[in-house]
Each structure stands twice: as structure tokens, then as C-alpha cells.
Design a protein around this motif. Structure first.
Motif, short mmCIF file in Angstrom:
data_model
loop_
_atom_site.label_atom_id
_atom_site.label_comp_id
_atom_site.label_asym_id
_atom_site.label_seq_id
_atom_site.Cartn_x
_atom_site.Cartn_y
_atom_site.Cartn_z
N GLU A 242 -21.66 -90.71 -21.96
CA GLU A 242 -20.50 -91.53 -20.71
C GLU A 242 -20.51 -92.82 -20.64
O GLU A 242 -19.82 -93.74 -19.91
CB GLU A 242 -21.29 -90.91 -19.92
N ALA A 243 -21.81 -93.39 -20.84
CA ALA A 243 -22.37 -94.97 -20.72
C ALA A 243 -21.66 -96.21 -21.79
O ALA A 243 -21.20 -96.38 -21.14
CB ALA A 243 -23.79 -95.78 -21.05
N ALA A 244 -21.63 -95.15 -22.95
CA ALA A 244 -20.82 -95.68 -23.96
C ALA A 244 -19.38 -95.17 -23.87
O ALA A 244 -18.43 -96.22 -24.37
CB ALA A 244 -21.04 -95.16 -25.09
N ARG A 245 -18.82 -94.17 -23.53
CA ARG A 245 -17.39 -94.41 -22.77
C ARG A 245 -16.45 -95.81 -21.97
O ARG A 245 -15.85 -95.67 -22.72
CB ARG A 245 -17.03 -93.18 -22.38
N ALA A 246 -17.58 -96.42 -21.08
CA ALA A 246 -17.13 -96.98 -20.48
C ALA A 246 -17.12 -98.32 -21.10
O ALA A 246 -16.43 -99.21 -20.26
CB ALA A 246 -17.99 -97.19 -19.68
N LEU A 247 -18.28 -98.50 -22.51
CA LEU A 247 -17.86 -100.16 -22.49
C LEU A 247 -16.40 -100.38 -23.64
O LEU A 247 -16.01 -99.47 -24.12
CB LEU A 247 -19.02 -99.94 -23.95
N ARG A 248 -16.92 -101.43 -23.57
CA ARG A 248 -14.98 -101.99 -23.82
C ARG A 248 -15.80 -102.38 -25.88
O ARG A 248 -16.99 -102.42 -26.01
CB ARG A 248 -14.78 -103.19 -23.27
N PRO A 249 -14.98 -102.59 -26.06
CA PRO A 249 -15.19 -102.60 -27.67
C PRO A 249 -15.69 -104.14 -28.07
O PRO A 249 -15.50 -104.34 -27.47
CB PRO A 249 -13.94 -103.32 -28.29
N GLY A 250 -17.05 -103.51 -28.22
CA GLY A 250 -17.88 -104.76 -28.35
C GLY A 250 -18.70 -105.10 -27.44
O GLY A 250 -19.86 -106.28 -27.15
N GLY A 251 -18.43 -104.02 -26.33
CA GLY A 251 -19.56 -104.46 -25.09
C GLY A 251 -21.06 -103.94 -25.12
O GLY A 251 -21.01 -103.42 -26.56
N ARG A 252 -21.82 -104.01 -24.24
CA ARG A 252 -23.42 -104.20 -24.59
C ARG A 252 -24.16 -103.30 -24.43
O ARG A 252 -23.28 -103.20 -22.79
CB ARG A 252 -24.37 -105.60 -24.43
N LEU A 253 -24.41 -102.15 -24.65
CA LEU A 253 -25.54 -101.11 -23.37
C LEU A 253 -26.90 -101.78 -23.13
O LEU A 253 -27.54 -101.76 -25.17
CB LEU A 253 -24.98 -99.78 -24.00
N LEU A 254 -26.85 -101.76 -21.80
CA LEU A 254 -28.98 -101.40 -22.49
C LEU A 254 -29.67 -100.96 -21.30
O LEU A 254 -29.16 -100.79 -20.10
CB LEU A 254 -28.87 -103.52 -20.98
N ILE A 255 -30.04 -100.29 -22.10
CA ILE A 255 -31.30 -99.39 -21.62
C ILE A 255 -32.58 -99.99 -21.17
O ILE A 255 -33.64 -100.66 -22.53
CB ILE A 255 -31.32 -97.46 -22.48
N VAL A 256 -33.14 -99.69 -20.39
CA VAL A 256 -34.70 -99.72 -20.01
C VAL A 256 -35.72 -98.76 -18.82
O VAL A 256 -34.51 -98.66 -18.34
CB VAL A 256 -34.84 -101.04 -18.55
N ASP A 257 -36.41 -98.70 -19.91
CA ASP A 257 -37.09 -97.16 -19.51
C ASP A 257 -38.42 -96.68 -19.80
O ASP A 257 -39.38 -98.33 -20.12
CB ASP A 257 -36.78 -96.16 -19.91
N PHE A 258 -39.01 -96.13 -19.97
CA PHE A 258 -40.86 -96.29 -20.21
C PHE A 258 -41.17 -95.32 -21.23
O PHE A 258 -40.02 -95.16 -22.12
CB PHE A 258 -41.58 -95.08 -19.30
N ALA A 259 -41.82 -96.32 -22.42
CA ALA A 259 -42.25 -95.64 -23.56
C ALA A 259 -43.24 -94.16 -23.50
O ALA A 259 -43.55 -94.13 -22.06
CB ALA A 259 -43.30 -96.96 -24.32
N PRO A 260 -43.42 -93.93 -24.42
CA PRO A 260 -44.16 -92.95 -23.96
C PRO A 260 -44.82 -93.15 -23.83
O PRO A 260 -45.95 -93.58 -24.59
CB PRO A 260 -44.12 -92.07 -25.15
N HIS A 261 -45.71 -91.76 -22.50
CA HIS A 261 -47.05 -91.95 -22.10
C HIS A 261 -47.22 -90.11 -21.54
O HIS A 261 -46.98 -88.88 -21.80
CB HIS A 261 -46.75 -92.72 -20.42
N GLU A 262 -48.78 -90.02 -21.17
CA GLU A 262 -49.26 -88.53 -20.62
C GLU A 262 -49.58 -89.01 -19.00
O GLU A 262 -50.31 -87.83 -19.07
CB GLU A 262 -50.51 -88.62 -21.75
N ASP A 263 -49.22 -89.69 -18.53
CA ASP A 263 -48.58 -89.12 -16.76
C ASP A 263 -48.38 -88.27 -16.57
O ASP A 263 -47.31 -88.49 -16.03
CB ASP A 263 -48.93 -90.41 -16.36
N GLU A 264 -48.68 -86.96 -16.72
CA GLU A 264 -48.09 -85.24 -16.04
C GLU A 264 -48.14 -85.90 -14.64
O GLU A 264 -47.05 -85.34 -13.73
CB GLU A 264 -49.39 -84.05 -16.76
N THR A 265 -48.74 -86.74 -13.53
CA THR A 265 -48.22 -86.73 -12.26
C THR A 265 -47.25 -87.04 -12.22
O THR A 265 -46.81 -86.69 -10.95
CB THR A 265 -49.70 -87.48 -11.46
N LEU A 266 -46.62 -87.57 -13.02
CA LEU A 266 -45.48 -88.88 -12.20
C LEU A 266 -43.88 -87.18 -12.20
O LEU A 266 -43.37 -87.55 -11.58
CB LEU A 266 -44.75 -89.88 -13.76
#
Length: 334
Positions: A242-266
Motif C-alpha cells: 500500500e505504501a508502494a502504491r502511494a509512491l510516485r515514479p522514483g519515490g522512496r519508502l523509508l521503513i524504521v523498525d526493530f531488528a530481530p529480538h527476543e523480548d516476549e513481554t512486548l
């Protein structure tokens, strides 16, 4: 032309799909990634039975399996010739087939339960959302990396999917001629509006909407950002598409998230659906959405930050070329 499949692979795939429960399972995991317990709830069969059927589907290459801590997720195979075979089978199923209608209704209920749990969490946490960012490396490091990834050049149109309290709009909005933030939670949007007003950003619009069907135009944005959003979602790939659908030609998608971890409490304390994402997983999502991955970086905790989580950034680009760029006002109203 589809990639050819070996004789033995076709036999194994055909045998795996040629059983009612396994075909139902394949149809379900083609909609979204699901855990065994969710599939047990939907199909009303025992956990050992569902696990046996899933094992056969995985061995045949029709379904992918990945473990995250104590949870295991299943989804239809995304790559390879057998994956293509699996998707072809599901696409040929008649819409509204009597064998699948009840399964789809129960899947919808599972999704609604997830959405309700997430909405309740976001409503309760909206006021102190920014303080929760203390879970990971210092926010100033993350924001500096985000600014660097966005680059110094002005942005005509910016879209923040899952804007939350609007911090990314506050950070990057001054670079944009027009910026839009989308969030499902009215409580989050209330906090975001107050933040945007304090910042005096008159070029920013906030809209309530579903991240899987964002109320924005296609091909309209130079930069789309998804900041600490994917780990709450039951279908990250769908959101990236859906994010890619919104991009114009040549547009960019920046994703910021966690690297893999093992904190099950989250999972229980903060409604996280996923415990981070591996580099190759996001790369696969980007490719499936038709984007070229151009940058990947990790912000690793430093000395004195032993209990903090690593934050990863991925930058993808729409490979299409806009031969004759139009000014933003012309593109909007033509």
C-alpha cells in the motif's frame, strides 16, 4: 512466462493441496500470516492435526514458516516456482466458495480481535507514547539517521503511514511542500494535531484511515515513511504494498523498525505482533512490492545501553522513471 517446476515438485505440490483441510489452510495463509493457534481457532480442529497439515504444506514449498521467539508464523510462499503454483491455485478458487466462506468469516473475526486489542492499547498509551520510545537506542540517534536517509533536498510530497503522535511529521514536515499523516486511532491523531499546531506546520494534513487502504492518491508521494509501525501489523507485506502504491515514479519508502529480538513481554505489554524484522525479510517485502532496496542500516545500542533494542532503517525506491516531473500543484489538481 511462469518459472518451470520440476515433475517431482508438481507432484508434491498437487498432493499437498489435494486434501480439504490443507487447501483451506493455504487459502487462509494467502490472506495474511497466521499462527497455529489462530488457525486452530478458525478451522476448529486440534492443534496436532493443524500442525501436521502445515508441515506437509511447508515441505512441499507451498507455505513459508518462520519462528519469532515462542510464536511461529505461516504464510503462502512468496517466491520460487512452487510459490507461484500456490498463488495460482488460490487465485483460481471461485469467490464465495461454500467451503471457504465460513473460514473467511472466522478469519475476519480473528482480525477484528487483533485490531480491537491494538486500538485499546493505542488509546490507552496515546498521551505518553513518546516516552515508550525509551525501549530502543536513543531517539536522537534514530531521528538523525532518519533525517540523513531523507536527505537534504526539499520534498514535494511526504506521507507518514501510522503517524501516531505526529513526531515524524514534525521532524520531516519542514522539508516538504505538502505532508499527510494517516492513523487509525482518533486518540493518536488528537495528540498529533496538538503537536503539529505547536510546531506551526500549516502544510500538514492529518487523516484517520486504515494503513491497508490509505485514503491517499496513488503515485502521489516523493517520500513515504513507516516509523515503528510494522511490528504492530498482522500483514506487513500488505502495508508495504500500500505504501508502494502511494509512491510516485522514483519515490522512496523509508521503513524504521526493530531488528530481530527476543523480548516476549512486548507482545503482551505493548501489543507487538512481531519481534522485529530480519534484513532479508524486509528486502523480500520491498521486492514483492516492486521496490529496489537502496539502503539498510542498523543503530546498535552502545555502551551503557545494554537493555536497549537495535533499530534498523531500510530505504526502498520506486524503479519507475518520471520523464517530465510536474510541479506538485499541477500533479494534485490535473
Amino acid at each position: 512466462m511462469s518459472e518451470p517446476i520440476t515433475f517431482d515438485a508438481i507432484l508434491a505440490a498437487a498432493a499437498a493441496t489435494g486434501e480439504p483441510t490443507r487447501l483451506r489452510l493455504l487459502a487462509l495463509v494467502s490472506e495474511t500470516e497466521l499462527t497455529v493457534s489462530e488457525l486452530v481457532t478458525i478451522l476448529g480442529q486440534s492443534q496436532p492435526r493443524i500442525s501436521r497439515h502445515l508441515k506437509l504444506l511447508v515441505e512441499a514449498g507451498l507455505v513459508e514458516r518462520h519462528r519469532e521467539g515462542s510464536w511461529v508464523f505461516f504464510r503462502i510462499a512468496q517466491t520460487g516456482p512452487v510459490g507461484g503454483f500456490a498463488r495460482d491455485v488460490i487465485e483460481r478458487l471461485a469467490p464465495g466458495d461454500v467451503h471457504l466462506t465460513a473460514d473467511c468469516a472466522r478469519l475476519d473475526q480473528v482480525r477484528k480481535t487483533r485490531a480491537t486489542q491494538a486500538a485499546n492499547y493505542f488509546a490507552a498509551q496515546a498521551a505518553n507514547w513518546d516516552q515508550l520510545r525509551a525501549l530502543h537506542v536513543p531517539e536522537e540517534k534514530v531521528e538523525a539517521a532518519i533525517r540523513a536517509a531523507a536527505g537534504p533536498d526539499p520534498i514535494q510530497t511526504l506521507l507518514d503511514l501510522g503517524t501516531g503522535t505526529g513526531r515524524m511529521l514534525e521532524l520531516l514536515g519542514p522539508l516538504a511542500a505538502r505532508a499527510v499523516g494517516i492513523d487509525q486511532s482518533p486518540q493518536m491523531l488528537s495528540v498529533a494535531r496538538a503537536r503539529i499546531e505547536r510546531a506551526g506546520l500549516r502544510n500538514v494534513q492529518l487523516r484517520q484511515g486504515d494503513i491497508y487502504a490509505a485514503p491517499v492518491e496513488a503515485d502521489g508521494y516523493d517520500l513515504v515513511i513507516m516509523h515503528q509501525v510494522l511490528h504492530y501489523l498482522d500483514d506487513p507485506l500488505r502495508a508495504i504494498r500500500e505504501a508502494a502504491r502511494a509512491l510516485r515514479p522514483g519515490g522512496r519508502l523509508l521503513i524504521v523498525d526493530f531488528a530481530p529480538h527476543e523480548d516476549e513481554t512486548l507482545r503482551t505489554a505493548h501489543a507487538h505482533r512481531r519481534l522485529g524484522f530480519a534484513a532479508e525479510e524486509i528486502a523480500g517485502f520491498m521486492a514483492s512490492a516492486g521496490l529496489d532496496l537502496t539502503m539498510k542500516s542498523d543503530l546498535v545500542p552502545g555502551r551503557g545501553e545494554a537493555n536497549k533494542l537495535t533499530v534498523s532503517l531500510w530505504l526502498g525506491r520506486d524503479p519507475r522513471v518520471l520523464a517530465d516531473p510536474l510541479p506538485v500543484t499541477t500533479r494534485e489538481f490535473a
